[in-house]
Each structure stands twice: as C-alpha cells, then as structure tokens.
Scaffold this active site. Structure first.
Site, short mmCIF file in Angstrom:
data_model
loop_
_atom_site.label_atom_id
_atom_site.label_comp_id
_atom_site.label_asym_id
_atom_site.label_seq_id
_atom_site.Cartn_x
_atom_site.Cartn_y
_atom_site.Cartn_z
N GLU A 1 19.54 78.50 98.55
CA GLU A 1 20.66 77.13 97.69
C GLU A 1 21.38 78.21 97.22
O GLU A 1 20.92 78.72 96.08
CB GLU A 1 19.96 75.95 97.15
CG GLU A 1 20.20 74.99 97.73
CD GLU A 1 18.96 74.10 97.00
OE1 GLU A 1 18.30 73.83 98.00
OE2 GLU A 1 19.15 73.38 96.62
N ARG B 1 12.15 70.76 98.76
CA ARG B 1 12.32 72.37 98.20
C ARG B 1 12.73 73.20 99.90
O ARG B 1 11.13 73.32 100.18
CB ARG B 1 11.47 72.71 97.70
CG ARG B 1 11.19 72.66 95.80
CD ARG B 1 12.76 73.28 95.19
NE ARG B 1 12.90 72.24 94.19
CZ ARG B 1 13.23 70.65 93.54
NH1 ARG B 1 13.79 70.67 94.49
NH2 ARG B 1 13.28 71.25 92.03
N HIS C 1 21.86 68.91 98.66
CA HIS C 1 20.92 68.63 97.82
C HIS C 1 20.96 67.00 97.14
O HIS C 1 21.29 67.44 95.66
CB HIS C 1 20.22 69.76 97.14
CG HIS C 1 19.17 70.03 95.99
ND1 HIS C 1 18.60 71.34 95.68
CD2 HIS C 1 18.78 68.53 95.26
CE1 HIS C 1 17.56 70.39 95.55
NE2 HIS C 1 17.24 69.17 95.25
#
Ligand code: DGY
Length: 320
Positions: free
Chosen positions: A267, A238, A285
């Site tokens: 993000e 993350r 991602h």
C-alpha cells in the site's frame, strides 16, 4: 510544563483543539504522509507520539526518541510499530479498537455485495451508455442466500461481519487460533473449522485477522488451489495477509471468481493487473471511514496518549 508531542498528520479539526490544550504539539506540516527523514528529526525531543498506520515506527525511530513514553496509534492494527522493541524500552503502545468494528463490518458486507452482484462493473456499464434495456442475462451474479461465508479471524470485526451475514441467510464457518465460546457460536450460527476446510467449503472468504509474522501470506498459491473456482475473496484487514501476485494469478486462471479489496500488500501501490480486471472491486483503505468512526478513533487516540503521558494505564494499551 506541557509534554511535547509529535502528531504525524492532522486529526479531525474538532479533536485537534482538545489535544492542543493539553500538550505542546508539533504537527507535521505537509498534507501528505510525513517523510521518514522528518519523522526521525522531529521525534528526538518528544515524550508522546500520535501516529497512523502509514508511519513505520521501528527501532531506528524509537532509538531517536530517548524521552518517548507513549506511541498512540490512531488505528486498531499495530503492525506498523515494533511492539517488542517499544516494550523493551518501556514505551507504551496503544491502538483504537472497538470504535471501528461496525464501520469495517459494514464495508465488508458492501464488498461482498459489490463482488457477488457485480455492482461496480454494472455501474461502469451504465456510465458508458451501454445500457440499452433489460436483458435476461445481463450482469448475472451470485445470490447470497444459502452460500457459505468463511471468516478468517473471529475477533470483534469477524463477529460483526457474521452478525450482518445472518441477515443475508449466509451459512457461517470460521477459523481463528482461538475457538469462540460455544454460546457465541450458537448465537451467531457460526461453525468452527480448520483453515484448510474453510478454503475448501467457503463460497465467500473474508479476512479479519491481524497482520503478524504468522499471518503474512496466509493466503498464497497453495491456498488458492484449495478454493472453489466460484469463490469470492474479500480483504478489509491488512494487505500482506494475501499474496497479491498469487491473487492475480488465481483470478487470471479462473481459480477463483472475484475479489473485493480495501487493503494492499504494498500500500498504496496496487498490483497493476488488478486495475484492469472487471471481477475485482478496489477501495482505498476506507474500512473505518465514516464520520462517526473516524471522530471516535481520533478521540480514543488522544485519550490514550494523554493517559500515558500522565503516567496512567491507557484504556487501549496493547499487550505484547
Ligand atoms: C485500522 O484501524 O487498523 C484500519 O486499518 C484503519 O482504520
């Protein structure tokens, strides 16, 4: 009567059919992310929510849904959900562990190789017509054999990375709040150490911890200053575990050599300076993005949702 479910983004088509048979489905219409206002409006009469890591399921959302029984997240990470609040309201939360372990570990190795051997930079070089013939010093990189891989977070994915790393003759050190079983350490050839020691000894550092208040900015300026200036940093976990501004600084000042990122602090925004750095590999991602894994994630999320709606204990219940 079928239970009412909100799905914030379409699942893979073959899984959609199975969900539609079982529930009264309301599907967010847009291809893009579900706007917050729409989420707040649509959740109000639902008993089930099937959502993704891009949906922030906080108090406000939960408070809008008095009948909600289950939040089935189609991801292993659940940092997008206020778990404690959901629990206090008696709402079950589920995730999709296991099924994405191997795909994410594969991608981690891909990033390690891409950064150590400068693959993306070299690919760009060829496309720009700059390859004029073999040269003794063209795109020299780091050899993996004998180097030290430091794994932060030694759960399923961290261990799967260790298994693969052994095939490249990497020496494995790891840190996790909970030390692994001695037999597993032996099997994987992994040595437990403190975080500080890991930062100092590792040639490659790979993050595999969940995002929690404890791991937010786990790596920032101070930690970069402990690393080798040849270190490579990989993050497929993350974004906010890494202080992205401190990373930019560390790369600019030569405190570390390279970084491979699949996730970002804010993000989908990426620190603009990273975009122009040759020693950084950036991915959107896609850790779990294989046909097999995404299908399994969708199926697991649907199964969890249906179990919760039937009043059963879902297979992947997240314990708070
Ligand atoms: C997850 O599941 O948490 C990944 O980040 C996306 O698959």
């Amino acid at each position: 009567m079928k239970p009412r479910v909100l799905l914030t983004h379409p699942l893979l088509p073959e899984v959609m059919d199975c969900l539609e048979k079982e529930v009264e489905l309301e599907l967010a219409t847009s291809e893009a992310l579900l706007p917050r206002e729409e989420l707040l409006a649509r959740i109000s009469d639902k008993q089930g929510l099937l959502c993704f890591l891009t949906d922030q399921i906080d108090r406000e959302v939960i408070d809008r849904a008095p009948e909600l029984k289950i939040i089935a997240n189609c991801a292993v990470g659940v940092n997008n959900i206020d778990l404690k609040y959901a629990r206090s309201r008696g709402i079950l939360v589920t995730n999709t562990p296991d099924v994405l372990t191997e795909a994410t570990a594969d991608l981690t190795l891909a990033l390690i190789l891409a950064t150590a051997r400068r693959l993306v930079e070299a690919d760009r070089f060829c496309r720009q017509g700059k390859f004029l013939g073999w040269q003794i010093d063209l795109f020299l990189g780091q050899e993996l054999t004998g180097r030290v891989l430091g794994i932060i977070g030694f759960g399923r994915i961290g261990r799967a990375v260790a298994r693969r790393a052994r095939a490249f003759n990497l020496k494995i050190i790891y840190h996790d709040p909970q030390r692994a079983d001695i037999l597993l350490e032996r099997e994987l050839g992994a040595e437990f150490c403190s975080l500080e020691e890991l930062f100092q000894r590792a040639d490659i550092i790979s993050i595999h911890a969940p995002l929690t208040p404890q791991t937010h900015h786990l790596i920032s300026r101070k930690e970069f200053s402990m690393m080798k200036n040849t270190a490579i940093l990989i993050n497929t976990a993350r974004g906010p575990i890494l202080d992205e501004k401190a990373l930019v600084e560390a790369l600019k000042n030569g405190k570390i050599q390279a970084a491979g990122l699949d996730v970002y602090e804010n993000e989908p925004s990426i620190e603009p300076e990273l975009l122009s750095m040759d020693n950084v590999v950036l991915l959107p991602h896609i850790g779990s993005a294989t046909f097999e894994t995404r299908r399994k994630m969708c199926l697991a999320a649907v199964k969890n949702l249906l179990q919760g709606l039937r009043g059963e204990r879902p297979e992947n219940l997240v314990e708070v």
